[in-house]
Motif scaffolding. Structure first.
Motif, PDB file in Angstrom:
ATOM      1  N   GLU A  82     -32.721 139.738  45.987  1.00 53.31           N
ATOM      2  CA  GLU A  82     -32.730 141.198  46.022  1.00 53.31           C
ATOM      3  C   GLU A  82     -33.984 141.717  46.712  1.00 53.31           C
ATOM      4  O   GLU A  82     -33.925 142.681  47.500  1.00 53.31           O
ATOM      5  CB  GLU A  82     -32.646 141.746  44.597  1.00 53.31           C
TER       6      GLU A  82
ATOM      7  N   LYS B 134     -25.826 139.289  53.679  1.00 56.79           N
ATOM      8  CA  LYS B 134     -24.875 139.321  52.573  1.00 56.79           C
ATOM      9  C   LYS B 134     -24.276 137.937  52.361  1.00 56.79           C
ATOM     10  O   LYS B 134     -23.979 137.224  53.322  1.00 56.79           O
ATOM     11  CB  LYS B 134     -23.762 140.336  52.836  1.00 56.79           C
TER      12      LYS B 134
ATOM     13  N   LEU C 269     -32.103 135.010  42.052  1.00 59.39           N
ATOM     14  CA  LEU C 269     -31.348 136.258  42.195  1.00 59.39           C
ATOM     15  C   LEU C 269     -32.281 137.443  42.433  1.00 59.39           C
ATOM     16  O   LEU C 269     -32.003 138.314  43.276  1.00 59.39           O
ATOM     17  CB  LEU C 269     -30.480 136.498  40.962  1.00 59.39           C
ATOM     18  N   GLU C 270     -33.382 137.462  41.696  1.00 60.02           N
ATOM     19  CA  GLU C 270     -34.358 138.532  41.886  1.00 60.02           C
ATOM     20  C   GLU C 270     -35.017 138.445  43.263  1.00 60.02           C
ATOM     21  O   GLU C 270     -35.244 139.468  43.932  1.00 60.02           O
ATOM     22  CB  GLU C 270     -35.428 138.482  40.797  1.00 60.02           C
TER      23      GLU C 270
ATOM     24  N   GLU D 123     -27.838 140.752  49.848  1.00 59.83           N
ATOM     25  CA  GLU D 123     -26.833 141.130  48.852  1.00 59.83           C
ATOM     26  C   GLU D 123     -26.006 139.904  48.478  1.00 59.83           C
ATOM     27  O   GLU D 123     -25.547 139.154  49.349  1.00 59.83           O
ATOM     28  CB  GLU D 123     -25.918 142.214  49.413  1.00 59.83           C
TER      29      GLU D 123
END
Length: 219
Positions: free
Chosen positions: A86, A42, A82-83, A91
């Motif tokens: 994920e 995270k 960002l993709e 996170e």
């Protein structure tokens, strides 16, 4: 500020519209990843000043996450960071902070997994040049040059022990500082050097009494 070369002014080879908002952000993210020493589960990214106001338009969010994925400033995967984050199970949470920072391009990054966590504060000065100003509330100055961080107990003779090892391997120190919160407790030694620190030097430093961790910063 003193610049070392023309690239400190015009910026590095990079993906993105802004050296301070994109390349600098990517470097801060990558240093945070290096300090954490693994892929975090995270990342909570708190943006201040200009970063908070323009991060989406300048791709600062993409660059910071790309750095956390260990991508360099010129990596063509930055627009998809960002993709990718994920996909790998990281996170990411962005927070736009209202507090007025000392520097307009300031970011605080909190990284964590099941076993550990770290908080760093970094600033992007311009031309891709950055500084890390805090690690877990320890005040310091880390520019991203070749460096090592020595996390140690605040004991008499520890600075001399570390510099003696570097001297034996003919490693020249460009900048050095020690940060501590309380006398006799944990401290962080930041040592920027003129050449790469090899594994045998790292191993010898890790064996020193009262040294808890040694982290190598590699550009």
């Amino acid at each position: 500020m003193k610049y070392r070369s023309a690239f400190d002014i015009i910026g590095p080879v990079m993906i993105g519209p802004s050296s301070s908002h994109t390349a600098g952000a990517a470097r801060i993210g990558r240093i945070a990843r290096t300090l954490f020493e693994k892929q975090p589960n995270k990342a909570v990214i708190s943006l201040y000043g200009s970063f908070a106001k323009t991060y989406k338009g300048h791709g600062t969010d993409l660059a910071l996450v790309a750095g956390l994925l260990d991508f360099d400033t010129f990596d063509e995967r930055i627009p998809n960071s960002l993709e990718i984050a994920e996909m790998v199970g990281m996170e990411v949470v962005f927070r736009e902070e209202k507090a007025v920072p000392e520097h307009p391009n300031t970011v605080k990054i909190n990284l964590s997994d099941d076993d550990s966590e770290i908080e760093i504060i970094g600033i992007s000065i311009g031309g891709g040049t950055i500084e890390i100003t805090e690690i877990n509330s320890f005040k310091l100055k880390l520019s991203g040059d070749p460096a090592i961080l020595v996390i140690h107990r605040d004991r008499y003779g520890i600075v001399s022990s570390v510099t003696t090892v570097l001297s034996q391997y003919k490693i020249n120190i460009g900048h050095m500082e020690v940060s501590r919160k309380e006398k006799g407790e944990m401290a962080i030694m930041v040592i920027e050097v003129d050449q790469k620190i090899e594994d045998d030097v790292m191993n010898e430093l890790k064996m020193l009494e009262d040294v808890k961790r040694v982290i190598r910063m590699v550009e």
